[in-house]
Design a protein around this motif. Structure first.
Motif, mmCIF file in Angstrom:
data_model
loop_
_atom_site.group_PDB
_atom_site.id
_atom_site.type_symbol
_atom_site.label_atom_id
_atom_site.label_comp_id
_atom_site.label_asym_id
_atom_site.label_seq_id
_atom_site.Cartn_x
_atom_site.Cartn_y
_atom_site.Cartn_z
ATOM 1 N N GLY A 24 4.043 -1.299 4.177
ATOM 2 C CA GLY A 24 3.207 -0.751 3.109
ATOM 3 C C GLY A 24 4.015 -0.609 1.834
ATOM 4 O O GLY A 24 5.146 -1.105 1.723
ATOM 5 N N HIS A 25 3.419 0.087 0.865
ATOM 6 C CA HIS A 25 4.097 0.271 -0.418
ATOM 7 C C HIS A 25 5.355 1.121 -0.233
ATOM 8 O O HIS A 25 5.432 1.935 0.689
ATOM 9 C CB HIS A 25 3.180 1.015 -1.386
ATOM 10 N N GLU A 56 0.599 4.888 8.560
ATOM 11 C CA GLU A 56 2.050 4.668 8.654
ATOM 12 C C GLU A 56 2.727 5.904 8.071
ATOM 13 O O GLU A 56 2.063 6.901 7.800
ATOM 14 C CB GLU A 56 2.452 3.323 8.020
ATOM 15 N N LEU A 65 0.630 -4.733 4.387
ATOM 16 C CA LEU A 65 0.427 -3.741 5.439
ATOM 17 C C LEU A 65 0.136 -4.360 6.795
ATOM 18 O O LEU A 65 0.300 -3.714 7.829
ATOM 19 C CB LEU A 65 -0.719 -2.796 5.056
ATOM 20 N N ASP A 106 1.218 2.476 -8.144
ATOM 21 C CA ASP A 106 0.889 1.966 -6.809
ATOM 22 C C ASP A 106 0.384 0.529 -6.898
ATOM 23 O O ASP A 106 0.899 -0.385 -6.241
ATOM 24 C CB ASP A 106 -0.168 2.914 -6.221
ATOM 25 N N LEU A 157 -4.454 -7.974 4.308
ATOM 26 C CA LEU A 157 -3.538 -7.581 3.231
ATOM 27 C C LEU A 157 -2.100 -7.563 3.741
ATOM 28 O O LEU A 157 -1.735 -6.809 4.634
ATOM 29 C CB LEU A 157 -3.973 -6.297 2.524
ATOM 30 N N MET A 180 4.035 5.775 -2.957
ATOM 31 C CA MET A 180 2.981 6.443 -2.189
ATOM 32 C C MET A 180 3.016 7.947 -2.402
ATOM 33 O O MET A 180 1.996 8.622 -2.326
ATOM 34 C CB MET A 180 3.094 6.111 -0.695
ATOM 35 N N HIS A 216 -7.732 -5.856 -0.479
ATOM 36 C CA HIS A 216 -8.007 -4.933 0.637
ATOM 37 C C HIS A 216 -8.639 -5.624 1.845
ATOM 38 O O HIS A 216 -8.285 -5.351 2.975
ATOM 39 C CB HIS A 216 -8.895 -3.783 0.155
ATOM 40 N N HIS A 225 -4.333 3.750 6.024
ATOM 41 C CA HIS A 225 -3.314 2.972 6.730
ATOM 42 C C HIS A 225 -2.366 3.969 7.396
ATOM 43 O O HIS A 225 -1.612 4.668 6.702
ATOM 44 C CB HIS A 225 -2.517 2.103 5.752
ATOM 45 N N LYS A 268 -1.989 6.610 -10.083
ATOM 46 C CA LYS A 268 -2.166 5.660 -8.975
ATOM 47 C C LYS A 268 -1.999 4.238 -9.490
ATOM 48 O O LYS A 268 -1.122 3.495 -9.080
ATOM 49 C CB LYS A 268 -3.552 5.887 -8.349
ATOM 50 N N GLU A 324 -9.083 5.916 -2.073
ATOM 51 C CA GLU A 324 -7.720 5.500 -2.442
ATOM 52 C C GLU A 324 -7.652 4.185 -3.212
ATOM 53 O O GLU A 324 -6.785 4.000 -4.058
ATOM 54 C CB GLU A 324 -6.908 5.370 -1.139
ATOM 55 N N THR A 325 -8.556 3.219 -2.903
ATOM 56 C CA THR A 325 -8.236 1.875 -3.382
ATOM 57 C C THR A 325 -9.315 1.241 -4.259
ATOM 58 O O THR A 325 -10.468 1.671 -4.269
ATOM 59 C CB THR A 325 -7.871 0.957 -2.191
ATOM 60 N N THR A 330 4.145 7.172 5.277
ATOM 61 C CA THR A 330 3.834 7.968 4.079
ATOM 62 C C THR A 330 2.463 8.630 4.210
ATOM 63 O O THR A 330 2.258 9.764 3.769
ATOM 64 C CB THR A 330 3.889 7.123 2.791
ATOM 65 N N THR A 331 1.522 7.907 4.829
ATOM 66 C CA THR A 331 0.197 8.492 5.053
ATOM 67 C C THR A 331 0.319 9.711 5.970
ATOM 68 O O THR A 331 -0.401 10.698 5.810
ATOM 69 C CB THR A 331 -0.746 7.452 5.689
ATOM 70 N N ASP A 371 -9.759 4.836 2.505
ATOM 71 C CA ASP A 371 -9.087 3.741 1.813
ATOM 72 C C ASP A 371 -9.938 2.502 2.112
ATOM 73 O O ASP A 371 -9.783 1.887 3.157
ATOM 74 C CB ASP A 371 -7.659 3.588 2.346
HETATM 75 N N1 RBV Z 1 -1.304 1.623 0.599
HETATM 76 N N2 RBV Z 1 -0.933 2.478 1.516
HETATM 77 C C1 RBV Z 1 0.287 2.160 1.858
HETATM 78 N N3 RBV Z 1 0.512 3.935 3.381
HETATM 79 O O1 RBV Z 1 2.181 2.547 3.055
HETATM 80 N N4 RBV Z 1 0.690 1.114 1.194
HETATM 81 C C2 RBV Z 1 -0.319 0.760 0.385
HETATM 82 C C3 RBV Z 1 1.067 2.889 2.817
HETATM 83 C C4 RBV Z 1 -2.598 1.709 -0.031
HETATM 84 C C5 RBV Z 1 -2.560 1.471 -1.540
HETATM 85 O O2 RBV Z 1 -2.675 2.688 -2.204
HETATM 86 C C6 RBV Z 1 -3.762 0.544 -1.788
HETATM 87 O O3 RBV Z 1 -4.615 1.066 -2.767
HETATM 88 C C7 RBV Z 1 -4.413 0.442 -0.454
HETATM 89 O O4 RBV Z 1 -3.406 0.700 0.499
HETATM 90 C C8 RBV Z 1 -5.080 -0.879 -0.125
HETATM 91 O O5 RBV Z 1 -5.742 -0.779 1.098
#
Ligand code: RBV
Length: 424
Positions: A354-355, A59, A347, A190, A344, A360, A301, A57, A186, A156-157, A61-62, A131
């Motif tokens: 996102g989270h 954004e 996001l 998360d 989802l 993250m 997801h 994703h 995680k 990641e997921t 934090t990524t 992911d």
């Molecule tokens: N997730 N990424 C974000 N980059 O802001 N937020 C959630 C972000 C990830 C999270 O770790 C989860 O396992 C996954 O998105 C679901 O696709």
């Protein structure tokens, strides 16, 4: 068809780059784990000579993770892992970096989405970071000739790890992949707190409706479902949990939630949030027994949990009730509101961040040391648990950043825990 990097597809790349950079800087300020690892990586260059292919994703934090890995000496190519979760400005800011190419763009159709994954693969990655596993799948299906030069991947997921384990069981996974999702650092944070907080925040921001006094139906009581249920209860909602696993159902019951089948819950809920990772969780008959005005959102997801085809068939009419909310009016007059097209919600909603950043930082800290490990060691093909000492390393960095001291075992305590010859 070739996909150009995001910069070449934007009409205002300079402006986008600036707002993206502002978002990344804010996230970076609150990601002490990635900051500590970046410092280490800048000095030791553990990924020198590696090419990273990422589908995440895209954004803020990524972006911090991506830049941390680039600072370790890698060339990075990145794209999205969901058609609606990219922040174009963040993508542009990443693409402006010398050793990073970003193909991610928000609102792409299926074909453009997969073309962008192809574009990343054309960089011939030696390490992949996924992911949801779409990149691993595309490499195995269409570019098996690359597999010999791939050191490994990270996932990641939950859904991605499920898919990988299924692939591994079929003997079809031809390079090693770390199940980053399955680490304590995680999952316990998360999946529980991240999904819980961000899903509720996205639903609240999209609708401007309150949680207090609502009945919230949470489908699935895995780590994500636990988080969503806990946070909804914390916002004064009544929580109903639906499950297929008897022990998880009992756990939810003992936590004080109402447990019932979706057939029953459908008529009770005001808000429905799916977190199962499986398809067809809310279907035809459920829609028909729902009350007027309910909200339907997915936090899993993929967009397979709410059967939108069945809902579209049932609907007499549909309209955008407000941005990001699609209303379906059934022949009984009831209106059901679907958020973020069933993708989802945390996001893919219109205002979706996102989270939370701190969460993250932990997940991406585990990602970063897992990638470092792949650059350093050779693993056999298949799904691998992340070595526990790497997960502990991330917890220690975080505690240190928070200024928290913990106790250490004495020698006598260590001996005691390792012995069997003591009794009453
Ligand atoms: N997730 N990424 C974000 N980059 O802001 N937020 C959630 C972000 C990830 C999270 O770790 C989860 O396992 C996954 O998105 C679901 O696709």
């Amino acid at each position: 068809m070739t996909t150009e990097p995001i910069t070449d597809r934007l009409s205002d790349p300079t402006e986008k780059r600036e707002s993206g950079r502002q978002k990344i800087d804010w996230a970076r300020e609150h990601m002490p784990i990635c900051a500590a690892l970046r410092e280490e990586f800048e000095e030791t260059q553990p990924l020198a000579g590696e090419r990273l292919g990422m589908a995440m994703h895209v954004e803020a934090t990524t972006a911090v993770l991506t830049e941390t890995l680039a600072a370790a000496g890698a060339e990075v190519a990145i794209t999205g892992c969901n058609p609606l979760s990219t922040h174009d400005d963040v993508s542009a800011a990443l693409d402006a970096q010398e050793t990073i190419t970003s193909y991610a763009e928000r609102g792409v159709d299926d074909e453009e989405y997969y073309n962008a994954i192809e574009a990343v693969i054309s960089h011939e990655p030696t390490i992949t970071v996924d992911d949801g596993m779409d990149m691993v799948a595309a490499i195995h299906e269409d570019h098996p000739e690359l597999i010999d030069s791939i050191r490994g991947g990270c996932e990641e997921t939950t859904t991605g790890v499920h898919r990988l384990r299924a692939m591994d069981a079929d003997d079809a996974l031809d390079y090693p992949v770390f199940a980053v999702n399955d680490t304590p650092m995680k999952r316990l944070f998360d999946n529980v707190h991240g999904t819980g907080e961000s899903s509720l925040a996205a639903i609240a921001m999209t609708t401007n409706l309150s949680w207090a006094g609502k009945t919230v139906v949470v489908a699935g009581y895995g780590f994500c479902g636990r988080g969503v249920a806990k946070k909804a209860a914390g916002q004064n909602a009544q929580v109903i949990v639906t499950e297929v696993d008897p022990r998880r159902a009992l756990e939810a019951h003992m936590e004080g939630y109402d447990v019932m089948s979706m057939d029953e819950a459908a008529a009770e809920g005001d808000v429905f949030i799916t977190t199962t990772g499986d398809r067809d969780v809310i279907t035809h008959d459920h829609f028909q027994s729902m009350q007027d005005g309910v909200l339907l959102a997915n936090a899993g997801h993929f967009d397979v949990e709410i059967d939108l085809d069945a809902l579209a068939d049932l609907a007499e009419s549909t309209r955008e009730a407000r941005p990001g909310v699609r209303e379906y009016e059934l022949d009984n007059g009831n209106r059901l509101n679907v958020l973020a097209e069933g993708r989802l919600v945390n996001l893919a909603a219109l205002i979706a961040l996102g989270h939370p950043v701190e969460v993250m930082d932990q997940s991406f800290g585990v990602q970063a040391v897992s990638v470092r490990e792949l650059g350093d060691q050779t693993y056999e093909p298949g799904v691998h648990d992340v070595p526990d000492e790497l997960d502990r390393e991330i917890a220690e960095i975080k505690l240190d950043a928070e200024g928290r001291e913990i106790d250490e075992l004495t020698e006598a305590q260590t001996d005691y825990m390792g012995s069997w010859d003591h009794g009453t």
